[in-house]
Design an enzyme around this catalytic site. Structure first.
Site, PDB file in Angstrom:
ATOM      1  N   VAL A  20       7.784 -17.621  10.484  1.00 17.69           N
ATOM      2  CA  VAL A  20       8.638 -17.987  11.612  1.00 17.69           C
ATOM      3  C   VAL A  20       7.956 -19.011  12.505  1.00 17.69           C
ATOM      4  CG1 VAL A  20       9.814 -17.146  13.683  1.00 17.69           C
ATOM      5  CG2 VAL A  20       9.833 -15.778  11.591  1.00 17.69           C
ATOM      6  N   ARG A  43      -6.158 -18.922   8.380  1.00 24.23           N
ATOM      7  CA  ARG A  43      -4.858 -19.567   8.511  1.00 24.23           C
ATOM      8  C   ARG A  43      -4.974 -20.848   9.337  1.00 24.23           C
ATOM      9  NH1 ARG A  43       0.057 -20.717   6.444  1.00 24.23           N
ATOM     10  NH2 ARG A  43       1.787 -20.396   7.884  1.00 24.23           N
ATOM     11  N   THR A  89       7.194  -7.759  13.507  1.00 26.17           N
ATOM     12  CA  THR A  89       7.639  -6.466  14.050  1.00 26.17           C
ATOM     13  C   THR A  89       8.052  -5.583  12.870  1.00 26.17           C
ATOM     14  OG1 THR A  89       9.770  -7.542  14.491  1.00 26.17           O
ATOM     15  CG2 THR A  89       8.310  -7.176  16.368  1.00 26.17           C
ATOM     16  N   THR A 124      11.938  -9.949  15.880  1.00 26.47           N
ATOM     17  CA  THR A 124      13.069  -9.022  15.814  1.00 26.47           C
ATOM     18  C   THR A 124      12.734  -7.714  16.509  1.00 26.47           C
ATOM     19  OG1 THR A 124      13.789  -9.981  13.724  1.00 26.47           O
ATOM     20  CG2 THR A 124      14.620  -7.788  14.261  1.00 26.47           C
ATOM     21  N   CYS A 264      13.123  -8.564   6.848  1.00 28.09           N
ATOM     22  CA  CYS A 264      14.348  -8.505   7.653  1.00 28.09           C
ATOM     23  C   CYS A 264      15.299  -7.417   7.195  1.00 28.09           C
ATOM     24  CB  CYS A 264      15.057  -9.864   7.625  1.00 28.09           C
ATOM     25  SG  CYS A 264      14.245 -11.126   8.628  1.00 28.09           S
TER      26      CYS A 264
END
Length: 428
Positions: A20, A43, A89, A124, A264
């Site tokens: 994201v 990263r 999340t 989320t 998701c």
């Protein structure tokens, strides 16, 4: 007190550079001074070298974001006046919301927060979480007053990993803010980088609820098709043929059976049901769909075992090859992959299984699930082959070469309906 900046003065800090956060940072970094922060030192190192191991952003796109820089030091965010939180999340072992990343990010922002700053959450959550969980942390740590000294917005992410058509800039973005003025500012900010436009929700809670029902709706629909697939199998009817026939009507929804994992669809419904139970309502349809989808790995293995028994292939030392480990096709994302359910079920039957997936990082698979994928499956070794993920490489290899990986007469089960029914021994 009004926010002390406009679009010309914005300095953006993005917390979390995963599936994201990185596309968002790149989009903003083409237009605004943007600092991407992640606690993963490796990263940050790869992004500074112009590489994205998630394969979501190409190297040329990273280079095009000329105003984007990276850091693994949270203090470097101190000069930012707008913070966007894009941390994971997930759910815990009890299938309840796990908000520790979100709380930690809120604490980090709270330490840096200044009068006039804005904090936007994209992670989320259940309706109410931003105001009930995040804002109190920001107030407590910063010692600033919400909606007087600082402001908050919520704009749920709509990233679809591996999808090269539906991207951040081509998907309409839902926005919201803690005051009408801040909502207008946040909407204008996102509209400036998203040609597809925005939808300004009436409140933060409305935006939060919109996100969780997007994926809850898909989860329930897939559960219905999975249940139909179980019924049609018992009736001796090919599910895909039924769906093709029903799909000839203009308003039939084109869902397909399969494993439901990922960050998701397999997670978000639990956020909504958690909140529903907290306010005294016991969800029925949503949880029924979740239970059905969560047991599809067992359904698949049960059918494979029956086929192996019918072909006299079920014996001590039987081996199965599982094609695919990622949670969906054509991406390396392993988050909440339900292919592991297939592997656990096979292990319960005492069957050894190898996993082959040309997309996933073997080290990540080992670290996250204790699974070491094989690099090069050898022909003639397996009593059954389960095509679990529809990576394009498997279709390109073709059914004949894939079947050759098994012993003569080995069972081939196609979970994703990649090949025609006549070419395989079973399909979901």
């Amino acid at each position: 007190m009004s926010p002390n900046f406009d679009l010309q003065r914005v300095r953006i800090g993005i917390l979390g550079l995963g599936y994201v956060g990185l596309p968002l940072a790149v989009a903003f970094g083409k237009r605004y001074p943007t600092l991407g922060f992640d606690v993963d030192v490796a990263r940050i190192a790869e992004l500074r070298e112009g590489r994205d191991s998630s394969l979501e952003v190409e190297s040329e796109e990273l280079r095009a974001a000329e105003k984007l820089t990276y850091t693994d030091e949270s203090n470097d965010l101190a000069d930012c006046n707008l913070f966007i939180v894009t941390v994971p999340t997930p759910i815990n072992a009890h299938k309840q919301p796990d908000l520790h990343f979100l709380k930690s990010a809120s604490y980090t922002v709270g330490v840096l927060l200044k009068a006039g700053d804005i904090v936007i959450y994209e992670s989320t959550v259940y309706p109410g979480a931003t105001e009930e969980i995040c804002i109190p942390i920001l107030e407590r740590i910063s010692e600033l007053a919400f909606n007087w000294d600082f402001y908050v917005g919520y704009s749920p992410e709509r990233i679809n990993p591996g999808d090269k058509e539906h991207r951040l800039t081509t998907i309409k973005k839902v926005t919201s803010g803690s005051t009408p003025e801040v909502a207008d500012f946040i909407d204008a900010l996102y509209r400036s980088i998203i040609p597809a436009g925005t939808h300004k929700a009436g409140s933060i809670r409305v935006a939060e609820a919109a996100k969780v029902i997007e994926n809850t709706q898909r989860d329930v629909n897939i559960a219905l098709i999975n249940e139909l697939a179980i019924i049609f199998n018992r009736l001796g009817i090919d599910t895909q043929e039924v769906l093709d026939a029903a799909g000839s009507k203009w308003n039939f929804l084109p869902f397909r059976p399969g494993l439901v994992g990922g960050h998701c669809i397999g997670v978000d419904p639990y956020y909504l049901t958690y909140k529903a139970q907290a306010v005294g309502y016991q969800p029925e349809i949503i949880l029924a769909g979740r239970r059905l989808n969560d047991r599809m790995g067992a359904v698949i293995v049960n059918r494979v075992i029956k086929l192996m028994t019918r072909h006299n292939l079920l014996m001590k030392g039987s081996r199965v090859l599982v094609l695919g480990l990622a949670f969906k096709e054509n991406c390396p994302d392993l988050r909440n992959t339900r292919v592991v359910d297939i592997l656990r079920e096979l292990a319960d039957y005492g069957i050894s299984a190898d996993v082959y997936d040309p997309w996933v990082n073997p080290r990540t698979a080992k670290d996250d699930y204790g699974i070491t994928p094989i690099e090069d499956p050898q022909p003639g070794r397996y009593d059954a082959i389960i095509l679990a993920v529809a990576h394009r490489q498997f279709e390109e290899i073709g059914i004949e070469r894939l079947r050759a990986l098994g012993r003569p007469g080995a069972v081939f089960f196609d979970v994703k309906h990649v090949f025609p029914a006549a070419a395989v021994d079973g399909r979901l």
